[in-house]
Design a protein around this motif. Structure first.
Motif, mmCIF file in Angstrom:
data_model
loop_
_atom_site.group_PDB
_atom_site.id
_atom_site.type_symbol
_atom_site.label_atom_id
_atom_site.label_comp_id
_atom_site.label_asym_id
_atom_site.label_seq_id
_atom_site.Cartn_x
_atom_site.Cartn_y
_atom_site.Cartn_z
ATOM 1 N N TRP A 94 -21.639 -3.730 19.685
ATOM 2 C CA TRP A 94 -22.068 -5.110 19.436
ATOM 3 C C TRP A 94 -23.176 -5.155 18.393
ATOM 4 O O TRP A 94 -23.199 -6.040 17.527
ATOM 5 C CB TRP A 94 -22.546 -5.780 20.732
ATOM 6 N N ALA A 95 -24.102 -4.200 18.482
ATOM 7 C CA ALA A 95 -25.188 -4.155 17.489
ATOM 8 C C ALA A 95 -24.620 -3.949 16.082
ATOM 9 O O ALA A 95 -25.095 -4.557 15.109
ATOM 10 C CB ALA A 95 -26.170 -3.050 17.846
ATOM 11 N N PHE A 96 -23.595 -3.102 15.973
ATOM 12 C CA PHE A 96 -22.928 -2.875 14.683
ATOM 13 C C PHE A 96 -22.246 -4.152 14.196
ATOM 14 O O PHE A 96 -22.340 -4.510 13.011
ATOM 15 C CB PHE A 96 -21.907 -1.739 14.816
ATOM 16 N N ILE A 97 -21.559 -4.848 15.098
ATOM 17 C CA ILE A 97 -20.874 -6.098 14.737
ATOM 18 C C ILE A 97 -21.887 -7.119 14.227
ATOM 19 O O ILE A 97 -21.682 -7.771 13.181
ATOM 20 C CB ILE A 97 -20.092 -6.662 15.950
ATOM 21 N N GLU A 98 -23.008 -7.256 14.942
ATOM 22 C CA GLU A 98 -24.020 -8.245 14.559
ATOM 23 C C GLU A 98 -24.665 -7.877 13.221
ATOM 24 O O GLU A 98 -24.929 -8.751 12.386
ATOM 25 C CB GLU A 98 -25.064 -8.373 15.674
ATOM 26 N N ARG A 99 -24.888 -6.576 13.008
ATOM 27 C CA ARG A 99 -25.462 -6.137 11.736
ATOM 28 C C ARG A 99 -24.480 -6.411 10.595
ATOM 29 O O ARG A 99 -24.864 -6.883 9.523
ATOM 30 C CB ARG A 99 -25.806 -4.645 11.804
ATOM 31 N N ASN A 126 -22.122 -8.723 10.539
ATOM 32 C CA ASN A 126 -22.041 -10.172 10.331
ATOM 33 C C ASN A 126 -23.254 -10.719 9.585
ATOM 34 O O ASN A 126 -23.161 -11.737 8.899
ATOM 35 C CB ASN A 126 -21.879 -10.893 11.664
ATOM 36 N N SER A 127 -24.392 -10.032 9.699
ATOM 37 C CA SER A 127 -25.594 -10.495 9.000
ATOM 38 C C SER A 127 -25.441 -10.329 7.487
ATOM 39 O O SER A 127 -26.070 -11.049 6.706
ATOM 40 C CB SER A 127 -26.832 -9.738 9.492
ATOM 41 N N TYR A 128 -24.614 -9.377 7.062
ATOM 42 C CA TYR A 128 -24.334 -9.182 5.640
ATOM 43 C C TYR A 128 -23.047 -9.879 5.221
ATOM 44 O O TYR A 128 -22.969 -10.465 4.142
ATOM 45 C CB TYR A 128 -24.181 -7.684 5.314
ATOM 46 N N TYR A 129 -22.037 -9.750 6.072
ATOM 47 C CA TYR A 129 -20.686 -10.198 5.720
ATOM 48 C C TYR A 129 -20.204 -11.120 6.837
ATOM 49 O O TYR A 129 -19.614 -10.665 7.816
ATOM 50 C CB TYR A 129 -19.772 -8.974 5.579
ATOM 51 N N PRO A 130 -20.463 -12.423 6.725
ATOM 52 C CA PRO A 130 -20.201 -13.333 7.837
ATOM 53 C C PRO A 130 -18.719 -13.454 8.182
ATOM 54 O O PRO A 130 -17.857 -13.218 7.331
ATOM 55 C CB PRO A 130 -20.770 -14.671 7.347
ATOM 56 N N PRO A 131 -18.430 -13.817 9.438
ATOM 57 C CA PRO A 131 -17.025 -13.917 9.877
ATOM 58 C C PRO A 131 -16.192 -14.898 9.055
ATOM 59 O O PRO A 131 -14.974 -14.755 8.993
ATOM 60 C CB PRO A 131 -17.146 -14.380 11.334
ATOM 61 N N ASP A 132 -16.850 -15.894 8.445
ATOM 62 C CA ASP A 132 -16.084 -16.875 7.654
ATOM 63 C C ASP A 132 -16.041 -16.515 6.162
ATOM 64 O O ASP A 132 -15.779 -17.366 5.308
ATOM 65 C CB ASP A 132 -16.667 -18.282 7.832
ATOM 66 N N ALA A 133 -16.248 -15.233 5.845
ATOM 67 C CA ALA A 133 -16.329 -14.806 4.440
ATOM 68 C C ALA A 133 -15.065 -15.122 3.646
ATOM 69 O O ALA A 133 -15.133 -15.324 2.425
ATOM 70 C CB ALA A 133 -16.632 -13.310 4.352
ATOM 71 N N ILE A 134 -13.912 -15.179 4.312
ATOM 72 C CA ILE A 134 -12.679 -15.465 3.561
ATOM 73 C C ILE A 134 -12.675 -16.876 2.976
ATOM 74 O O ILE A 134 -11.842 -17.195 2.129
ATOM 75 C CB ILE A 134 -11.394 -15.244 4.402
ATOM 76 N N ASP A 135 -13.615 -17.730 3.415
ATOM 77 C CA ASP A 135 -13.713 -19.073 2.850
ATOM 78 C C ASP A 135 -14.576 -19.101 1.580
ATOM 79 O O ASP A 135 -14.665 -20.136 0.926
ATOM 80 C CB ASP A 135 -14.303 -20.042 3.885
ATOM 81 N N TYR A 136 -15.186 -17.971 1.241
ATOM 82 C CA TYR A 136 -15.996 -17.870 0.026
ATOM 83 C C TYR A 136 -15.079 -17.582 -1.164
ATOM 84 O O TYR A 136 -13.916 -17.236 -1.010
ATOM 85 C CB TYR A 136 -17.017 -16.733 0.145
ATOM 86 N N PRO A 176 -13.460 -9.637 17.098
ATOM 87 C CA PRO A 176 -14.592 -9.525 16.177
ATOM 88 C C PRO A 176 -14.206 -8.639 14.996
ATOM 89 O O PRO A 176 -13.424 -7.708 15.149
ATOM 90 C CB PRO A 176 -15.675 -8.841 17.027
ATOM 91 N N MET A 177 -14.699 -8.934 13.818
ATOM 92 C CA MET A 177 -14.529 -8.144 12.593
ATOM 93 C C MET A 177 -13.220 -8.396 11.846
ATOM 94 O O MET A 177 -13.145 -8.230 10.641
ATOM 95 C CB MET A 177 -14.668 -6.631 12.862
ATOM 96 N N LEU A 178 -12.147 -8.760 12.560
ATOM 97 C CA LEU A 178 -10.877 -9.045 11.880
ATOM 98 C C LEU A 178 -10.029 -9.939 12.770
ATOM 99 O O LEU A 178 -9.796 -9.620 13.934
ATOM 100 C CB LEU A 178 -10.115 -7.747 11.577
#
Length: 312
Positions: free
Chosen positions: A13-18, A20-30, A201-203
Motif C-alpha cells: 500500500w505504501a508503494f501504491i500511495e507513493r 500515485n503521488s507521482y503518477y495519479p490514477p487518472d493519468a490517462i486523462d492527461y 490499484p495501479m491498473l
C-alpha cells in the motif's frame, strides 16, 4: 467487490500511495506529453541506480530508422546467454532510462549481457511499429551474438517478447526461452482477472482500453497475433516460457491462459501469480518484501532458461 485491504499488505500500500503521488490514477486523462513527463519523473524517483559491477553502453541498431539500445555487461567470463529486454509503459511511455536500474540489476544478478530495446511508441508510431522494432532487435541479436538469446519484458514489453517468440519459431536462432512479467497478451476480457480485478490499484480495465486504443489508433485488429499473442491458434514449438503475474491485476489471467495453451501444445510453460501484488510492482523490489521475492524468482527464471535448464 474485491477487498484489496485484505489482499494487499502495508508495504505494498505504501508503494501504491507513493506511485500515485507521482503518477495519479487518472493519468490517462492527461495529454500524452504530460503522461510521459510524470512517468519519467516517477521512474527517476524510484531508480535504485546501477550495481557497481555493471557497465552500460548506449548505441543503436542500424535499420531504416535507428533503434536505440543500451547494452549492460559485467566483467564476468563469457556469459551463457544474452537477454533481449523490452520495457513496459503501455506502448506509449518509457524507454532506456525508465528501466535502466532494472536491466542493470538483471545483468548483475544473472551475469548475462542484457540489451534493452527502445522501440517506437504510440501514438506517433502506431502498431505494428513497436513490434517491427522488436523483431528487428531480435534479428540484430541473432546476427551479433553466438550465444543463445533469451527474451524478457514487463507489461507492454511482455506482450512484445511473446509476439517475437511466436513470430520467430522458424528462425534458425529462435529464442532459448522467454520470461514474461505481468504481460498483456490479449486475453478474454469477459472473465477471470479482467472481471475480478477490473478496478485494481495501479491498473484498471479502463486503462487497458485506453492503451489498446492508442496503440492501434482506434482500429479494430481482432485476431492480430502481433498485437494479441493469445489469438494464435498454434502454440506448438514456442520457447520454454515462465510467466510471473500479480494477483491484483486485471492482466493476471493472461498468464494462466498462455501457460495452459503452451502446455496443451506439449510445450514447457510455468505460471506463478504473486499473492497480493499489483501491476508494475518491479519498481517496489527494494521496498516491498513480496516484490523483492518476486524479482528473485524472475532472476532465477532468467538464469535457468539462459542455461537451457527447465526447473519447474
Amino acid at each position: 467487490m474485491t477487498d484489496y485491504k485484505k489482499l494487499i499488505d502495508a508495504e505494498t500500500w505504501a508503494f501504491i500511495e507513493r506511485t500515485n503521488s507521482y503518477y495519479p490514477p487518472d493519468a490517462i486523462d492527461y495529454t500524452i506529453d504530460q503522461q510521459r513527463d510524470i512517468y519519467d519523473r516517477m521512474c527517476r524517483e524510484f531508480s535504485a541506480g546501477r550495481p557497481d559491477n555493471v557497465t552500460a553502453e548506449t548505441t543503436a541498431i542500424a535499420t531504416s530508422h535507428p533503434i536505440p539500445i543500451r547494452i549492460y555487461r559485467t566483467p564476468a567470463p563469457e556469459a551463457a546467454a544474452m537477454v533481449l529486454y523490452f520495457h513496459g509503459g503501455g506502448f506509449i511511455l518509457g524507454g532506456l532510462d525508465s528501466h535502466d536500474d532494472l536491466c542493470a540489476e538483471l545483468c548483475s544478478r544473472t551475469g548475462y549481457e542484457v540489451v534493452s530495446v527502445d522501440y517506437r511508441l504510440a501514438p506517433e508510431h502506431l502498431h505494428p511499429a513497436g513490434f517491427d522494432d522488436a523483431i528487428s532487435a531480435f534479428e540484430w541479436a541473432a546476427t551479433s551474438y553466438k550465444r543463445p538469446i533469451l527474451l524478457c519484458g514487463d507489461s507492454a514489453g511482455g506482450n512484445l517478447a511473446a509476439a517475437v517468440s511466436h513470430a520467430t519459431r522458424g528462425h534458425a536462432r529462435r529464442p532459448i526461452g522467454q520470461v514474461l512479467i505481468y504481460p498483456g497478451l490479449g486475453g478474454d476480457r469477459s472473465q477471470g482477472s479482467y472481471v475480478t480485478h477490473a478496478e485494481a490499484p495501479m491498473l484498471t480495465v479502463r486503462d487497458l482500453d485506453f492503451y489498446t486504443n492508442i496503440r492501434t489508433g482506434g482500429e479494430d485488429r481482432t485476431g492480430d497475433l502481433t498485437l494479441s499473442p493469445l489469438a494464435d491458434a498454434d502454440f506448438a514449438n514456442l520457447p520454454p516460457t515462465v510467466l510471473i503475474t500479480a494477483q491484483c491485476d486485471p492482466l493476471s489471467s493472461d498468464g494462466e491462459a498462455y501457460r495452459d495453451r503452451v502446455v496443451a501444445a506439449e510445450g514447457y510453460a510455468y505460471w506463478f501469480e504473486e499473492p497480493g501484488l499489483v501491476h508494475s510492482y518491479l519498481r517496489a523490489r527494494h521496498t516491498v518484501g513480496r516484490a523483492r521475492s518476486s524479482f528473485t524468482r524472475i532472476v532465477d527464471a532468467v538464469s535457468a532458461l539462459g542455461r537451457g535448464e527447465w526447473i519447474w
